[in-house]
Design an enzyme around this catalytic site. Structure first.
Site, PDB file in Angstrom:
ATOM      1  N   ASP A 109       0.809  -1.225   0.000  1.00 11.23           N
ATOM      2  CA  ASP A 109       0.000   0.000   0.000  1.00 11.23           C
ATOM      3  C   ASP A 109       0.840   1.271   0.000  1.00 11.23           C
ATOM      4  O   ASP A 109       0.424   2.301   0.536  1.00 11.23           O
ATOM      5  CB  ASP A 109      -0.963   0.036   1.210  1.00 11.23           C
ATOM      6  CG  ASP A 109      -1.788  -1.227   1.296  1.00 11.23           C
ATOM      7  OD1 ASP A 109      -2.307  -1.643   0.245  1.00 11.23           O
ATOM      8  OD2 ASP A 109      -1.909  -1.788   2.396  1.00 11.23           O
ATOM      9  N   GLN A 112       2.363  -5.852  -3.171  1.00  8.55           N
ATOM     10  CA  GLN A 112       2.670  -5.963  -1.739  1.00  8.55           C
ATOM     11  C   GLN A 112       3.965  -5.194  -1.414  1.00  8.55           C
ATOM     12  O   GLN A 112       4.312  -4.291  -2.151  1.00  8.55           O
ATOM     13  CB  GLN A 112       2.748  -7.433  -1.276  1.00  8.55           C
ATOM     14  CG  GLN A 112       1.405  -8.154  -1.300  1.00  8.55           C
ATOM     15  CD  GLN A 112       1.033  -8.702  -2.665  1.00  8.55           C
ATOM     16  OE1 GLN A 112       1.843  -9.310  -3.333  1.00  8.55           O
ATOM     17  NE2 GLN A 112      -0.185  -8.494  -3.079  1.00  8.55           N
ATOM     18  N   GLY A 147      -3.974  -4.282  -4.603  1.00  5.33           N
ATOM     19  CA  GLY A 147      -4.967  -3.293  -5.015  1.00  5.33           C
ATOM     20  C   GLY A 147      -4.226  -2.053  -5.473  1.00  5.33           C
ATOM     21  O   GLY A 147      -3.764  -1.264  -4.666  1.00  5.33           O
ATOM     22  N   HIS A 148      -4.041  -1.940  -6.769  1.00  4.42           N
ATOM     23  CA  HIS A 148      -3.263  -0.819  -7.314  1.00  4.42           C
ATOM     24  C   HIS A 148      -4.208   0.210  -7.924  1.00  4.42           C
ATOM     25  O   HIS A 148      -4.997  -0.106  -8.807  1.00  4.42           O
ATOM     26  CB  HIS A 148      -2.260  -1.318  -8.356  1.00  4.42           C
ATOM     27  CG  HIS A 148      -1.181  -2.173  -7.762  1.00  4.42           C
ATOM     28  ND1 HIS A 148      -0.145  -2.687  -8.492  1.00  4.42           N
ATOM     29  CD2 HIS A 148      -0.973  -2.583  -6.494  1.00  4.42           C
ATOM     30  CE1 HIS A 148       0.649  -3.387  -7.700  1.00  4.42           C
ATOM     31  NE2 HIS A 148       0.158  -3.346  -6.476  1.00  4.42           N
ATOM     32  N   GLY A 182     -11.163  -3.361   2.209  1.00  2.00           N
ATOM     33  CA  GLY A 182     -11.832  -2.286   2.940  1.00  2.00           C
ATOM     34  C   GLY A 182     -11.470  -2.231   4.416  1.00  2.00           C
ATOM     35  O   GLY A 182     -11.977  -1.386   5.153  1.00  2.00           O
ATOM     36  N   LYS A 191       2.187   2.206  -5.151  1.00  3.38           N
ATOM     37  CA  LYS A 191       2.948   1.762  -6.318  1.00  3.38           C
ATOM     38  C   LYS A 191       2.174   1.968  -7.618  1.00  3.38           C
ATOM     39  O   LYS A 191       2.775   2.171  -8.664  1.00  3.38           O
ATOM     40  CB  LYS A 191       3.313   0.277  -6.169  1.00  3.38           C
ATOM     41  CG  LYS A 191       4.264   0.015  -5.024  1.00  3.38           C
ATOM     42  CD  LYS A 191       4.570  -1.470  -4.866  1.00  3.38           C
ATOM     43  CE  LYS A 191       3.400  -2.284  -4.378  1.00  3.38           C
ATOM     44  NZ  LYS A 191       2.938  -2.007  -3.017  1.00  3.38           N
TER      45      LYS A 191
END
Ligand code: IMP
Length: 418
Positions: free
Chosen positions: A16, A212, A43-44, A290, A19
């Protein structure tokens, strides 16, 4: 940011770090962008022209038009791939797409097992994203995994599913469903590894988009509170079949503070109201799940370690704007443990559980409006508040690597080069 041919982007913390945006910026003149490890646990996010795009499987850099590749080192969630190809298409992006025939696919059973194993751990749960990442990588290691190319071979697929059915009581997809996936995916299946090597031979520019972060690396992170793949720069080589000497630059991405989602040791964690305030300011909630992220001060000993093992060339620092309005900012510059002082720390859980962070305090800077940040992004580094510049310079000096890019907002354009 000179366009060198092969760039690896890695997260230097617990994921997070932002990236996605950095990848987009580096991909604007790239031919190809590659995901080489992890899966839909990532999640990018890219925010461009006021529109937010979220990717779990496709490399976020593909938004910049570079050909998107998913290499063999990943574990693939097929539904996600189809959905995200649609995101690209509906945004009018015409980037090409290729997926390695050798990548393993995530089945429903892997997600079920992920949840089951977490429940069995009880209080010691890792806090996984429950995307089936660990179980898919373990089937790969057991050689019972299903590869993308198997979706094109009915006989082979039938045999493999039979073995999986004997191993698991439920949750194995039907042969028909997987063959249908194979038909839909077939135009895109290829030898990503050969394609990327050929492209580099021809002088093309390739960005390897890590997912990651270093401290979540299965070997080099805070095991067992880690993900199930290697997340360091070297993983681009094994995950995409490129030789180590191919890599020209490693870009380390770090946030101006630390966050961690999921369980595990976190020496500089900030609790209470202050932690809450930074979490809200930075909107620190998992992109994939979330979940609220845990928040902490910057941790130089861990960053030094991350920089060391990926041999980082330069750093992109993100979310500096989030720290605005805090009177004092702490930075952990070393640890005290058993009467010793550590400047660089391997992320051994046993060690980290016993360290006492040594902090220095820097002056903060006042809260700036979004308009003021926008103006800074237009005018450049020198227009940044003095204390913000001092913070970045201090970190740079402590880490011994140039911080060449500072992001001051989620949107593309909200950054300054140095
Ligand atoms: P898994 O990768 O879903 O097995 O989760 C293992 C650990 O890695 C958990 O602590 C997750 O929260 C964390 N994790 C996995 N992917 C990401 C990511 O993209 N960003 C931050 N943490 C992640």
């Amino acid at each position: 940011m000179v366009g060198v041919p092969a760039i690896v982007i890695v997260g230097l913390q617990f994921g997070d770090e932002g990236k996605g945006k950095i990848s987009y910026l580096l991909c604007r003149d790239a031919d190809c962008v590659v995901r080489f490890q992890g899966g839909a646990n990532a999640g990018h996010t890219v925010v461009v022209d006021g529109r937010k795009f979220k990717f779990n499987m496709l490399p976020a850099g593909s938004m910049a038009g570079a050909t998107a590749c998913i290499a063999s080192g990943t574990v693939v969630d097929l539904e996600e791939v189809f959905e995200e190809l649609e995101i690209l298409r509906s945004a009018g992006i015409k980037s090409g797409f290729m997926i390695s025939r050798a990548a393993n696919i995530v089945l429903p059973i892997h997600k079920e097992l992920d949840a089951k194993i977490e429940e069995a751990r009880g209080g010691k749960a890792v806090g996984t994203t429950r995307r089936g990442i660990g179980p898919t990588y373990s089937d790969r290691a057991l050689r019972t995994g299903i590869r993308i190319e198997d979706l094109l071979d009915e006989e082979r697929l039938r045999e493999k599913l039979e073995i999986l059915r004997k191993m698991h009581s439920s949750g194995v997809d039907s042969l028909e469903k997987l063959l249908e996936y194979g038909r839909r995916l077939s135009p895109y299946i290829g030898d990503v590894e050969i394609f990327v090597n050929d492209l580099l031979d021809r002088g093309g520019k390739v960005v390897f988009e890590g997912a990651q972060g270093t401290l979540l690396d299965i070997d080099h992170g805070t095991y067992p509170y880690v993900t199930s793949s290697n997340t360091i720069a070297g993983a681009a080589c094994t995950g995409c079949g490129i030789g180590p000497t191919r890599i020209n630059e490693v870009v380390g991405v770090m946030k101006a503070y630390t966050t961690r989602v999921g369980a595990g040791v976190f020496p500089t964690e900030i609790g209470g109201e202050l932690g809450e305030r930074i979490r809200e300011a930075g909107q620190e909630y998992g992109t994939t799940t979330g979940r609220p992220r845990r928040v902490g001060w910057l941790d130089i000993p861990l960053l030094r370690y991350a920089i060391r093992i990926s041999d980082v060339s330069w750093i992109a620092l993100t979310k500096l704007d989030v720290l605005s309005g805090l009177e004092k900012l702490k930075i952990c510059i070393g640890y005290e443990v058993d009467g010793r002082r550590l400047e660089l720390a391997p992320p051994s859980v046993r060690l980290l559980e016993n360290v006492k962070p040594i902090y220095v305090e820097l002056d903060g800077w006042g809260r700036l409006s979004e308009e003021e940040w926008r103006r800074i992004a237009e005018r450049g580094w020198d227009s940044m508040p003095d204390e913000a510049r001092a913070y970045v310079e201090f970190v740079e000096e402590k880490l011994g690597k140039p911080i060449k890019l500072v992001s001051i907002g989620a949107e593309v354009g909200m950054e300054v080069e140095r």
